[in-house]
Write a protein that holds these residues in place. Structure first.
Motif, mmCIF file in Angstrom:
data_model
loop_
_atom_site.group_PDB
_atom_site.id
_atom_site.type_symbol
_atom_site.label_atom_id
_atom_site.label_comp_id
_atom_site.label_asym_id
_atom_site.label_seq_id
_atom_site.Cartn_x
_atom_site.Cartn_y
_atom_site.Cartn_z
ATOM 1 N N HIS A 1 0.835 -1.211 0.000
ATOM 2 C CA HIS A 1 0.000 0.000 0.000
ATOM 3 C C HIS A 1 0.868 1.259 0.000
ATOM 4 C CE1 HIS A 1 -3.484 2.562 0.968
ATOM 5 N NE2 HIS A 1 -2.656 3.204 1.784
ATOM 6 N N TYR A 2 1.893 1.276 0.844
ATOM 7 C CA TYR A 2 2.766 2.453 0.920
ATOM 8 C C TYR A 2 3.422 2.748 -0.431
ATOM 9 C CZ TYR A 2 2.487 1.915 6.039
ATOM 10 O OH TYR A 2 2.041 1.824 7.326
ATOM 11 N N LEU A 3 3.877 1.687 -1.103
ATOM 12 C CA LEU A 3 4.576 1.876 -2.374
ATOM 13 C C LEU A 3 3.622 2.285 -3.491
ATOM 14 C CD1 LEU A 3 7.013 -1.199 -2.295
ATOM 15 C CD2 LEU A 3 7.602 1.201 -1.939
ATOM 16 N N ARG A 4 2.432 1.710 -3.471
ATOM 17 C CA ARG A 4 1.494 1.935 -4.570
ATOM 18 C C ARG A 4 0.859 3.324 -4.513
ATOM 19 N NH1 ARG A 4 -0.935 -1.299 -8.269
ATOM 20 N NH2 ARG A 4 -3.005 -0.733 -9.027
ATOM 21 N N TYR A 5 0.569 3.802 -3.310
ATOM 22 C CA TYR A 5 -0.185 5.048 -3.173
ATOM 23 C C TYR A 5 0.655 6.222 -2.661
ATOM 24 C CZ TYR A 5 -4.264 2.181 -4.024
ATOM 25 O OH TYR A 5 -5.183 1.320 -4.593
ATOM 26 N N ASN A 6 1.954 6.020 -2.567
ATOM 27 C CA ASN A 6 2.848 7.096 -2.138
ATOM 28 C C ASN A 6 2.305 7.763 -0.868
ATOM 29 O OD1 ASN A 6 5.106 8.780 -2.269
ATOM 30 N ND2 ASN A 6 4.061 10.304 -3.553
ATOM 31 N N PHE B 1 3.531 8.410 1.968
ATOM 32 C CA PHE B 1 4.396 9.366 2.655
ATOM 33 C C PHE B 1 5.314 10.019 1.625
ATOM 34 C CE2 PHE B 1 3.072 6.227 5.696
ATOM 35 C CZ PHE B 1 2.782 6.959 6.844
ATOM 36 N N PRO B 2 4.924 11.172 1.112
ATOM 37 C CA PRO B 2 5.700 11.850 0.066
ATOM 38 C C PRO B 2 7.160 12.049 0.487
ATOM 39 C CG PRO B 2 3.591 12.933 0.364
ATOM 40 C CD PRO B 2 3.719 11.933 1.469
ATOM 41 N N GLY B 3 8.060 11.766 -0.442
ATOM 42 C CA GLY B 3 9.485 11.903 -0.176
ATOM 43 C C GLY B 3 10.142 10.617 0.266
ATOM 44 N N ALA B 4 9.351 9.641 0.681
ATOM 45 C CA ALA B 4 9.902 8.356 1.095
ATOM 46 C C ALA B 4 9.982 7.416 -0.106
ATOM 47 C CB ALA B 4 9.032 7.743 2.184
ATOM 48 N N ASP B 5 11.044 6.630 -0.173
ATOM 49 C CA ASP B 5 11.192 5.684 -1.280
ATOM 50 C C ASP B 5 11.044 4.250 -0.768
ATOM 51 O OD1 ASP B 5 13.573 5.121 0.026
ATOM 52 O OD2 ASP B 5 14.798 6.310 -1.360
ATOM 53 N N SER B 6 11.224 3.303 -1.668
ATOM 54 C CA SER B 6 11.026 1.890 -1.321
ATOM 55 C C SER B 6 11.992 1.436 -0.227
ATOM 56 C CB SER B 6 11.200 1.018 -2.570
ATOM 57 O OG SER B 6 12.480 1.201 -3.151
ATOM 58 N N LEU B 7 13.212 1.993 -0.221
ATOM 59 C CA LEU B 7 14.188 1.617 0.796
ATOM 60 C C LEU B 7 13.724 2.051 2.186
ATOM 61 C CD1 LEU B 7 16.940 0.320 1.309
ATOM 62 C CD2 LEU B 7 17.989 2.571 0.984
ATOM 63 N N ASP B 8 13.098 3.214 2.264
ATOM 64 C CA ASP B 8 12.580 3.698 3.548
ATOM 65 C C ASP B 8 11.526 2.742 4.115
ATOM 66 O OD1 ASP B 8 14.033 6.151 3.756
ATOM 67 O OD2 ASP B 8 12.740 7.000 2.208
ATOM 68 N N PHE B 9 10.622 2.321 3.254
ATOM 69 C CA PHE B 9 9.552 1.437 3.719
ATOM 70 C C PHE B 9 10.085 0.035 4.044
ATOM 71 C CE2 PHE B 9 6.981 4.406 0.957
ATOM 72 C CZ PHE B 9 6.430 5.085 2.032
ATOM 73 N N PHE C 1 1.554 0.066 17.012
ATOM 74 C CA PHE C 1 0.577 0.087 15.916
ATOM 75 C C PHE C 1 -0.336 1.312 16.007
ATOM 76 C CE2 PHE C 1 1.436 -4.541 15.477
ATOM 77 C CZ PHE C 1 1.681 -4.560 14.113
ATOM 78 N N ILE C 2 -0.799 1.601 17.199
ATOM 79 C CA ILE C 2 -1.715 2.739 17.354
ATOM 80 C C ILE C 2 -0.994 4.058 17.062
ATOM 81 C CG2 ILE C 2 -3.125 4.025 19.013
ATOM 82 C CD1 ILE C 2 -3.759 1.327 20.348
ATOM 83 N N ALA C 3 0.243 4.199 17.537
ATOM 84 C CA ALA C 3 1.008 5.419 17.260
ATOM 85 C C ALA C 3 1.296 5.569 15.768
ATOM 86 C CB ALA C 3 2.314 5.403 18.051
ATOM 87 N N ALA C 4 1.530 4.442 15.088
ATOM 88 C CA ALA C 4 1.809 4.482 13.644
ATOM 89 C C ALA C 4 0.609 4.998 12.861
ATOM 90 C CB ALA C 4 2.208 3.098 13.142
ATOM 91 N N SER C 5 -0.588 4.833 13.415
ATOM 92 C CA SER C 5 -1.786 5.294 12.712
ATOM 93 C C SER C 5 -1.839 6.815 12.609
ATOM 94 C CB SER C 5 -3.052 4.779 13.422
ATOM 95 O OG SER C 5 -3.233 5.414 14.681
ATOM 96 N N PHE C 6 -1.052 7.509 13.435
ATOM 97 C CA PHE C 6 -1.004 8.974 13.396
ATOM 98 C C PHE C 6 0.237 9.492 12.669
ATOM 99 C CE2 PHE C 6 -3.437 7.818 17.210
ATOM 100 C CZ PHE C 6 -4.601 8.541 16.997
ATOM 101 N N ALA C 7 1.029 8.586 12.088
ATOM 102 C CA ALA C 7 2.279 8.977 11.426
ATOM 103 C C ALA C 7 1.991 9.827 10.190
ATOM 104 C CB ALA C 7 3.076 7.736 11.032
ATOM 105 N N SER C 8 2.826 10.835 10.003
ATOM 106 C CA SER C 8 2.712 11.687 8.819
ATOM 107 C C SER C 8 4.009 11.731 8.016
ATOM 108 C CB SER C 8 2.325 13.118 9.231
ATOM 109 O OG SER C 8 3.285 13.659 10.127
#
Length: 368
Positions: free
Chosen positions: A78-83, A85-93, A135-142
């Motif tokens: 999902h992260y890779l397909r829908y970008n 987090f702008p500025g993050a690449d596949s290595l970051d994820f 997991f809950i904190a990650a839901s607020f990640a920007s």
């Protein structure tokens, strides 16, 4: 107890002698854990009784710790397909998933010290809070670094604090049936992976990414809390001496061989676990099909790990993991690389899923 065996019991982490006979080698392999095990002069494990409740508890622990981590491939896709987090690449994820596994193992010395000082359950309860909180904190990640800390490090620390103390529990309850007991509990990660792969993909599509993470955290908190309450060690009976780390072991060649196998095995484990769904989409499969590939991978794990325990009891606890490691490597070249359809990718997912992570099973069913 001989001087050599006393040293091994004190270390709490014991590896095989290089005997000429495979049976002798297997007979002298202790659980590769950081937690203590029964000494030779203590009463033998009961091979049943409340031990089966501990089997169910450890199954739940694997299901709702490693099972949730195994579903990261769905998030990664999902992260890779829908970008997201702008500025993050596949290595970051990719680093997010890797950091969770790394954190889970790196906390082992700390967890061992805490378990020795406060008992088995207190650090496990701390892990329950960390896992759900991650997991809950990650839901607020920007931003991507928010994921590093939450879905990566904090979730990994939670998994380590829950899982590591549980490793030695079954070895205190089982001897003859240890491979079967550990195979059953190890299947929990596969069952959990199947469940969370399916519900994660569905929640992301029908609710939202944020609520998918929150619901996962809530479920993990409730179920792991129950599992920790049900666990019971026999430390008062066997009185193991525990050490977080023993540098003397690093002077032994057999230790280095085992560590090398662990390193290579886990490198392949992480690669397959996290890259397979993205690979599925790269060959033209849909997002739903990619999610199903992850589900079949975890289904293979659920079916394969109890069988690993059974066949290891029957044919050898060194021979079987060695052959399975070889088969997994061959399947990567024979099935995965040429795969260009949903069917061939699912076939590889089932075969590799049944085998990958054999080290997790092998490192806990090697007998004292």
């Amino acid at each position: 107890m001989s001087h050599m065996n006393r040293k091994r019991a004190e270390a709490g982490v014991v590896f095989p002698r290089l005997d000429a006979s495979n049976e002798k080698t297997e007979a002298n392999i202790h659980d590769v854990t950081t937690m203590g095990t029964a000494r030779e002069d203590d009463e033998p494990p009961p091979d049943g009784g409340y031990g089966w409740v501990c089997v169910a508890a450890c199954f739940m622990i694997n299901c709702f710790t490693w099972g949730t981590v195994s579903a990261y491939g769905v998030y990664l896709s999902h992260y890779l397909r829908y970008n997201s987090f702008p500025g993050a690449d596949s290595l970051d994820f990719a680093f997010v998933g890797g950091s969770s596994l790394g954190a889970a193992t790196l906390v082992a010395p700390v967890v061992t010290l805490l378990a020795r000082k406060f008992g088995t359950r207190p650090p496990m309860f701390g892990g329950v809070v960390a896992l759900a909180g991650g997991f809950i904190a990650a839901s607020f990640a920007s931003k991507a670094w928010h994921l590093y800390l939450c879905q990566g490090v904090l979730v990994g620390v939670g998994v380590g604090f829950i899982y590591i103390p549980s490793i030695a529990i079954l070895s205190q309850w089982f001897s003859k049936r240890r491979s079967l007991a550990n195979g059953i509990t190890a299947a929990g990660s596969g069952i959990g992976g199947v469940l969370f792969s399916l519900i994660t993909g569905s929640m992301i599509e029908n609710i939202s990414l944020a609520w998918s993470l929150r619901i996962t955290g809530i479920i993990a908190f409730v179920m792991t809390f129950i599992a920790v309450v049900l666990t019971r060690d026999r430390n008062k009976i066997i009185q193991p001496v525990q050490r977080p780390f023993d540098t003397k072991l690093l002077s032994r060649k057999d230790v280095w061989l085992l560590l090398l196998w662990a390193f290579v095995s886990m490198l392949g484990y992480v690669t397959i676990l996290y890259s397979l769904p993205d690979f599925a989409q790269s060959i033209g499969l849909s997002r739903t099909q990619a999610t199903h590939v992850v589900t079949f991978l975890n289904l293979g794990t659920a079916l394969g790990r109890p069988l690993i325990g059974f066949f290891s009891d029957r044919y050898g606890r060194i021979l079987v993991p060695a052959l399975l490691t070889l088969i997994c490597g061959i399947s990567c070249f024979a099935i995965w690389l040429p795969a260009n359809s949903f069917g061939s990718t699912v076939l590889f997912a089932l075969i590799s899923g049944a085998i990958i992570g054999v080290f997790w099973v092998a490192s806990t069913f090697l007998p004292p």
